[in-house]
Write a protein that holds these residues in place. Sequence first.
Motif, short mmCIF file in Angstrom:
data_model
loop_
_atom_site.label_atom_id
_atom_site.label_comp_id
_atom_site.label_asym_id
_atom_site.label_seq_id
_atom_site.Cartn_x
_atom_site.Cartn_y
_atom_site.Cartn_z
N SER A 23 0.72 -1.05 -0.13
CA SER A 23 -0.19 -0.09 -0.07
C SER A 23 0.84 1.38 0.22
CB SER A 23 -0.82 0.05 1.10
OG SER A 23 -0.10 -0.04 2.37
N VAL A 24 2.12 1.18 0.63
CA VAL A 24 3.02 2.29 0.49
C VAL A 24 3.90 2.38 -0.88
CG1 VAL A 24 4.95 3.26 1.77
CG2 VAL A 24 3.19 2.22 3.02
N ARG A 25 4.12 1.19 -1.11
CA ARG A 25 4.82 1.29 -2.15
C ARG A 25 4.29 1.61 -3.72
NH1 ARG A 25 6.01 -3.92 -0.54
NH2 ARG A 25 5.48 -4.75 -2.55
N ALA A 26 2.84 1.54 -3.41
CA ALA A 26 1.83 1.85 -4.67
C ALA A 26 1.65 3.43 -4.78
CB ALA A 26 0.50 1.20 -4.36
N ILE A 27 2.11 4.26 -3.88
CA ILE A 27 1.73 5.46 -3.89
C ILE A 27 2.71 6.03 -5.10
CG2 ILE A 27 1.99 7.85 -2.76
CD1 ILE A 27 1.69 6.19 -0.05
N PRO A 28 2.14 6.83 -6.03
CA PRO A 28 2.83 7.45 -7.19
C PRO A 28 4.00 8.18 -6.50
CG PRO A 28 0.37 7.43 -7.50
CD PRO A 28 0.58 7.21 -6.17
N ALA A 29 5.04 8.09 -7.67
CA ALA A 29 6.21 8.99 -7.27
C ALA A 29 6.14 10.58 -7.41
CB ALA A 29 7.54 8.61 -8.18
N ASP A 30 4.99 10.68 -8.00
CA ASP A 30 4.97 12.25 -8.33
C ASP A 30 3.59 12.60 -7.27
OD1 ASP A 30 2.81 10.82 -9.37
OD2 ASP A 30 2.68 12.24 -11.24
N PHE A 31 3.30 11.83 -6.38
CA PHE A 31 2.23 12.14 -5.38
C PHE A 31 2.60 13.33 -4.69
CE2 PHE A 31 -0.07 11.70 -1.38
CZ PHE A 31 -1.35 11.74 -1.83
N LYS A 32 1.61 14.54 -4.51
CA LYS A 32 1.84 15.60 -3.89
C LYS A 32 0.95 15.91 -2.76
CE LYS A 32 3.72 18.10 -8.03
NZ LYS A 32 3.51 16.99 -8.67
N PRO A 33 1.42 15.24 -1.45
CA PRO A 33 0.23 15.35 -0.31
C PRO A 33 -0.12 16.59 -0.04
CG PRO A 33 2.57 15.03 0.41
CD PRO A 33 2.66 14.95 -1.13
N LEU A 34 0.62 17.85 -0.36
CA LEU A 34 0.12 19.05 -0.01
C LEU A 34 -0.70 19.92 -1.16
CD1 LEU A 34 3.28 20.54 1.73
CD2 LEU A 34 1.39 19.42 2.86
N ALA A 35 -0.83 19.07 -2.11
CA ALA A 35 -1.74 19.75 -3.05
C ALA A 35 -3.30 19.67 -2.83
CB ALA A 35 -1.60 18.91 -4.53
N LYS A 36 -3.92 20.66 -3.22
CA LYS A 36 -5.37 20.85 -2.85
C LYS A 36 -6.22 19.82 -3.51
CE LYS A 36 -9.21 24.36 -3.14
NZ LYS A 36 -9.60 25.62 -3.64
N GLY A 37 -7.21 19.15 -2.90
CA GLY A 37 -7.78 18.20 -3.31
C GLY A 37 -7.39 16.91 -3.17
N VAL A 38 -6.21 16.64 -2.73
CA VAL A 38 -5.59 15.24 -2.28
C VAL A 38 -6.51 14.44 -1.23
CG1 VAL A 38 -3.90 14.00 -1.30
CG2 VAL A 38 -3.40 16.00 -3.07
#
Length: 562
Positions: A23-38
């Motif tokens: 579940s952790v390894r599946a997070i995309p490399a370009d995932f932006k946790p601070l982006a609006k709407g995440v």
Amino acid sequence: MTAVVKPLASTTRVVEWDELPASVRAIPADFKPLAKGVLMLHQVQFLKINAQIKVADKGRRTGITFCVALDKTISAASRQDAGGRNVFYVGDTKEKGLEFIGYCAKFARVIARAQGEGVSDIEEFLFDDQQADGTTRQIAAYRIRFSSGFQIVALSSNPANIRGLQGDVVIDEAAFHRDVQGVIDAATALLIWGGNIIIISTNNGRSNPFAQLVRDIENGRYGTNAVVFRVSFDDAVANGLYERVCLMTGKVATEQGKREWYTGIRNGYGVRKAAMREELDCIPRDGNSVCIPGVWIEAAMTEERPVLRLLLDDDFVKQSRAERQSYVEDWIRRYVKPLLAELPQDRTHVFGQDFARHRDFSLIVPITIEQNMRRRIPFVIEMHKVPNAQQQQVLWATLHGLPRFGGGAMDAGGSGETLAEDTADEFGREMIHQIKLSRLWYGTWMPKMIGGFEDGMIDTPRDENHQSDLRSIEEVDGIAMVPALRTADIKEPDLFRHGDFAIALALGWFGTLNIGSAIEYTAVAKDEGSRHQDKGTGQIGRFRMRPNPNADMPAIESKGSW
């Protein structure tokens, strides 16, 4: 996050990327946790709650742990004057701790860079666990250290781990810890030092301390500093859970895909409807284990046999009494009497009946006691939205047609009491057992029926609904029973089942062990006394009773009428 193990102190090592859960390894490399709407709406709502004790009563995979990991990463990465503090995560398994710390590590790379702070790799280290007797022992734990001076630490579920710590505590899947109450009590002690507690869990039974904690908070026993936030699987779906899953897995979200995904998750529980409602809908089960293994049920369902279902609509009661009676008489003549005619005339028959009027099904379960004492159910009658008078028509016609009738048992609780009393008056109170279902009755008789399945002494029609009903029998505080129904359990608006066949069969099993005087029905000459006419066929006959259903005794005439 590095994939290389660096040489550190002998008690500390860096965790490799491949060791983290999928579940952790599946997070995309370009995932932006601070982006609006995440974050989804319910995740944002939960994080906005300002309380010392926040309890998330949640359905599975609704994303609460995920959003808490993001929030606590920000807390640990912040300086003290900005509200920074240590975070201690207590999961029910070591794997959960590694998952949480993995989320935090993924977020920390972005957050720490944005704040101009440094962050360590995930470290596995030996944590000094303070015991109740004052001694310490070293246990494996995971941590991320920030240049802010704070850290996120994932510990085991031993309550002693968090006593005396200062910081925020996150207890995940609290209902599944070895010592649920101990963990909750230990975390509560942290409030003295100004820390905050987040308790997250799906339910694990109504009697579990987590469920009790939820009830206590909702009843105001913790004052205004404790809040319960409830989010079901359906709530999360409405807020975009399927679309988030597609985002994480790189799939394209479609309406058809969403329907198939949703249905697949619901259907994945099979007949375990109580488990589904508990894990997805936040409705804790009264029970905690299925009592009849599926293999026993399947072995008992030897073949397909008739299951007669009389399903009426709401307009049926608007017809005249004569019209209703005529309709049901015709139904009995077409479907019930041919099956009664096929029953073995030399075997004793009993029955069980579970009454329902509007919501559930009302069932009649005839039972043939075979030569080897095996109980064979030749057919089953199910009625839905059938008025009381017509239920009596069907029941009495069935009982009058059972060869060597040995009585039976009826659900005499609630609205079924009147029909049970009238039937006892018709057939004899020594023949009709009027049962008010209770824990005492279940505790005495349900294990006997379960033993019948185990011993292969039950032969019942193969039917998917009946299988589901039988598997709804659960152990509730040590008693095998069909758990009581609560309003929140009801999802289907119309054809709702609640263990109906299981209850009717248990009553029938009781009847086989408490046989009254068997009744025969034989044709007699038209000029003999005490004659009774079957208005459906014109058959003239009379009843005869045998004190012992399996003995050849002189017949005595029954005073009953039909």
